[in-house]
Design an enzyme around this catalytic site. Structure first.
Site, PDB file in Angstrom:
ATOM      1  N   LEU A  68      -7.583  -5.436  -9.174  1.00  0.00           N
ATOM      2  CA  LEU A  68      -7.560  -4.880 -10.522  1.00  0.00           C
ATOM      3  C   LEU A  68      -6.502  -5.566 -11.384  1.00  0.00           C
ATOM      4  O   LEU A  68      -6.796  -6.097 -12.449  1.00  0.00           O
ATOM      5  CB  LEU A  68      -7.298  -3.369 -10.452  1.00  0.00           C
ATOM      6  N   GLU A 125      -0.018   1.304  -7.236  1.00  0.00           N
ATOM      7  CA  GLU A 125      -0.992   2.388  -7.441  1.00  0.00           C
ATOM      8  C   GLU A 125      -0.710   3.146  -8.744  1.00  0.00           C
ATOM      9  O   GLU A 125      -0.999   4.332  -8.886  1.00  0.00           O
ATOM     10  CB  GLU A 125      -1.006   3.377  -6.261  1.00  0.00           C
TER      11      GLU A 125
END
Length: 390
Positions: free
Chosen positions: A134, A373
């Protein structure tokens, strides 16, 4: 196309005795296969492929993936217990197993049946590894700003761009890549692709030299006109951002649990050390300042553990505020975990700073949990926005 996942069967209902047996097996694996080698792997930046495959034989490659493709079919609550135990052996390897599981879950939840059958047996057995792609050099916390492009060409898409800070980069067999299929649609223009490691045009940057997490490789993933069949899209064009964010909810619980495990290991070592260490004629364990420090450390960990387990239960129950609870658990547990490990180092004095004692390694490993995260600042944004939306 909507990103609604394929119907996912309810997690396997297990008894408390079965759960206890699973956790005991994971604890044995962490103590026998991870902890004895953790310092060596850290010092040599060794990625323990064969040890991970042993973990695959225990069912660690697809903890909450359905059983028909080799998964264990367990709950997020079970996973939180498992990752805490793994991190007592080595937080860096436990965290990579978390990322691998996130990739496997995304394919299980959002993939077509052919995708599930093609990729998941490889991942659940850990004969192959997964990476989640990502972040980019210019798009970290603002994940919707990714620039990697995916241009339709007949029955294929051509992917071009660079992904940054990718755990397992160069080692993984399967990369889930978020790429932009619509330049003008913001988050709605992002699509998730399954990209095999042997796809022409896929290459990797140099191994990053990091503060911690040295046992898992981190590299750029470089896509130079990588051609991917349209059949490799997860969940439909334009649904990648939703899929990525849903995966991060579980990832945040897992990384929080890894912080708990690493910090608990450090606290246990500190308790043992203060019983053995004498200063000014008496053990450190009899000094009130030391007793108070240990009491605060244990209390912070217990509070963090309660938040993590509540968040995991909320995610299992698909509670409306599950994302907020995951953000709260991640923020609190990763901050508390680092603080406890750092305090354990302080209680060891100069010995805590030595590599052979292992405390400084855990401090280095847990520091990154406050960043990945979603940084803990972004966790506060998520929590605040949900509070103010009511």
């Amino acid at each position: 196309m909507d990103a609604t996942p394929v119907p996912v069967l309810a997690p396997v209902a297990i008894s408390e005795d079965e759960r206890a047996a699973i956790i005991e097996a994971v604890r044995d694996f962490a103590q026998s296969e991870l902890e004895p080698h953790a310092l060596e792997w850290d010092a040599s930046s060794h990625f323990p492929r064969e040890t991970l495959r042993l973990g695959g034989e225990l069912g660690l490659g697809g903890i909450y993936v359905r059983e028909d493709v080799g998964g264990s079919g367990l709950t997020r609550s079970d996973a939180a217990l498992i990752f805490e135990e793994l991190a007592k052996g080595d937080p860096a390897i436990a965290a990579y197993i978390s990322i691998h599981n996130m990739v496997a879950w995304m394919i299980d939840a959002y993939g077509s049946e052919p995708q599930r059958q093609e990729w998941l047996p490889l991942l659940t057995s850990m004969q192959g590894f997964g990476s989640y792609c990502l972040t980019e050099p210019g798009a970290g916390s603002d994940a919707a700003a990714i620039a990697t492009s995916a241009i339709r060409s007949g029955d294929e898409y051509v992917l071009t761009g660079v992904k940054q800070f990718i755990s397992g980069g160069g080692e993984a067999s399967v990369y889930i890549v978020m790429a932009r299929t619509d330049a003008d649609a913001g988050a709605r223009g992002i699509t998730a692709f399954v990209v095999p490691a042997d796809t022409p045009g896929l290459s990797f940057g140099q191994l990053e030299h990091k503060m911690g997490w040295n046992a898992q490789p981190t590299r750029q993933v470089i896509l130079d006109e990588v051609r991917v069949p349209a059949a490799h899209i997860l969940g439909g064009e334009g649904q990648g951002f939703k899929i990525a964010m849903s995966a991060l909810d579980g990832g945040r619980i897992n990384i929080a649990a890894c912080s708990l495990g690493g910090a608990q290991w450090a606290l246990d070592r500190a308790v043992k050390y203060v019983h053995e260490r004498f200063t000014f004629g008496e053990p450190l364990a009899e000094k009130q300042a030391i007793v108070f420090a240990l009491a605060d450390m244990a209390t912070e960990l217990r509070a963090a553990r309660a938040l993590v387990r509540d968040a995991a239960a909320a995610l299992d129950a698909k509670a409306p505020d599950a994302s907020m609870q995951c953000a709260m658990a991640k923020r609190f547990a990763t901050d508390a975990g680092f603080t406890v490990a750092n305090q354990a180092l302080q209680l060891h004095g100069g010995y805590g700073y030595l590599h052979e004692y292992g405390i400084e390694k855990v401090v280095r490993d847990l520091r990154v949990h406050q960043i990945l995260e979603g940084t803990n600042e972004i966790m506060r944004v998520i929590i605040g926005r949900q509070l103010l939306a009511h």
